[in-house]
Design an enzyme around this catalytic site. Structure first.
Site, PDB file in Angstrom:
ATOM      1  N   ALA A 113       0.849  -1.191   0.000  1.00  0.00           N
ATOM      2  CA  ALA A 113       0.000   0.000   0.000  1.00  0.00           C
ATOM      3  C   ALA A 113       0.885   1.243   0.000  1.00  0.00           C
ATOM      4  CB  ALA A 113      -0.907  -0.006   1.228  1.00  0.00           C
ATOM      5  N   GLY A 156      -0.024  -4.930   0.845  1.00  0.00           N
ATOM      6  CA  GLY A 156      -1.225  -4.872   0.036  1.00  0.00           C
ATOM      7  C   GLY A 156      -1.090  -5.593  -1.289  1.00  0.00           C
ATOM      8  N   GLU A 159      -1.868  -9.131  -0.600  1.00  0.00           N
ATOM      9  CA  GLU A 159      -3.307  -9.227  -0.364  1.00  0.00           C
ATOM     10  C   GLU A 159      -4.087  -9.153  -1.670  1.00  0.00           C
ATOM     11  OE1 GLU A 159      -3.986  -7.330   4.031  1.00  0.00           O
ATOM     12  OE2 GLU A 159      -3.160  -5.987   2.507  1.00  0.00           O
ATOM     13  N   GLU A 179       3.658  -5.613   7.346  1.00  0.00           N
ATOM     14  CA  GLU A 179       3.034  -4.479   8.033  1.00  0.00           C
ATOM     15  C   GLU A 179       3.495  -4.323   9.477  1.00  0.00           C
ATOM     16  OE1 GLU A 179       0.196  -5.624   4.719  1.00  0.00           O
ATOM     17  OE2 GLU A 179       1.503  -6.663   6.130  1.00  0.00           O
TER      18      GLU A 179
END
Length: 305
Positions: A113, A156, A159, A179
């Site tokens: 992200a 991300g 994911e 993370e």
């Protein structure tokens, strides 16, 4: 015409002093990946800014989305994910498209992200605005989605790959949920999908340490189904999409629903759903055509109804 990426040329190098976890967010401009050639873009409302979109395959029946933030290693900003959702909506409504491929570059599928975008968000903003909720669009598409992962798929990015139905990996692919090293946890399904894919022990280790696994480890653990050389990955993913698109699109959606249910239902409940969907195929012309073609020893001609 190839879409030109219009993002800013900000230097993200401050985030990369520790190379053990540097690629979980944004990227250094000096290692920007090359973009796949000859990719055109289209959009009902104009050109996309962060992705390249086209239809591939001999019959143009495979939707193709390439993440295109090269100077940020395809870091997933809000705008990029909204555009992915828009492209998926277009392909979902296209009756000729039977499968969708999502890929990045040779260097990175998506390095995570966009941390710079998230850095100053508050709890109130995240909770009140249901932050990241729209990312889930990838997992709700009825048509099969294939992730073609080269390079980094971290945070991300990992994911996003796991939201897809099939993951093909390049030989140099790396997967991770780092993370924890940023003082937070996965927020787009990382703790849930990774655990279901690789089991509790490996998932817990990856989430708690931020360590990555390579393509071979990912295949051995069940996260990916096949590994290919970097330069063959995308074409092999498209070939898989073509195989899927050659079947009944209606029945493929039913098969996808049944497999996905295995992650959420008990065995008894899952078997009941499977049976109902199996029975439902007998209401379709494609089921009749498929079985008739088999008996007559010819290739089936599905009409998606």
């Amino acid at each position: 015409m190839v879409l030109q990426n219009r993002e800013s040329t900000a230097d993200y190098s401050d985030y990369f002093k520790d190379k053990s976890w540097s690629c979980c967010s944004t990227a250094v401009s000096v290692i920007a990946p090359k973009i796949l050639p000859s990719v055109s873009s289209f959009h009902a409302g104009g050109q996309y800014e962060y992705i390249l979109v086209e239809k591939r395959g001999e019959k143009s029946d495979v939707g193709f989305i390439q993440l295109n933030r090269p100077k940020a290693l395809n870091a997933l900003c809000d705008g990029l994910m909204r555009e992915v959702g828009q492209a998926l909506d277009v392909f979902e409504a296209d009756g000729n498209v039977g499968a969708i491929v999502i890929t990045g570059s040779d260097k990175a599928f998506a390095a995570g992200a966009d941390i710079k975008e998230m850095q100053n968000r508050t709890f109130q903003e995240c909770y009140g605005g249901n932050f990241l909720a729209h990312w889930n669009r990838v997992s709700t598409v009825k048509k099969p989605v294939i992730a073609a992962v080269n390079g980094f798929a971290l945070g991300g990015g990992c994911e996003l790959a796991m939201m897809c139905d099939i993951i093909y990996a390049g030989e140099k692919a790396q997967f991770g949920q780092p993370e924890i090293l940023l003082g937070t946890i996965p927020g787009a399904g990382g703790t849930q999908r990774l655990t279901r894919a690789v089991g509790k022990s490996l998932a817990m280790e990856m989430v708690l340490t931020g360590d990555r696994i390579n393509a071979q480890n990912a295949k051995e653990s069940g996260l990916v189904s096949k590994i290919y050389p970097v330069d063959q990955l995308v074409s092999e993913a498209v070939k898989c999409g073509e195989k899927i698109a050659a079947n009944s699109k209606l029945v493929s959606a039913m098969a996808k629903e049944a497999v996905n249910a295995a992650y959420e239902l008990t065995l008894a409940e899952g078997n009941r759903l499977e049976k109902r969907l199996f029975h439902a195929t007998f209401a379709t012309d494609d089921r009749r055509e498929g079985m008739t073609a088999f008996v007559e020893k010819r290739k089936a001609s599905f009409q998606d109804n």
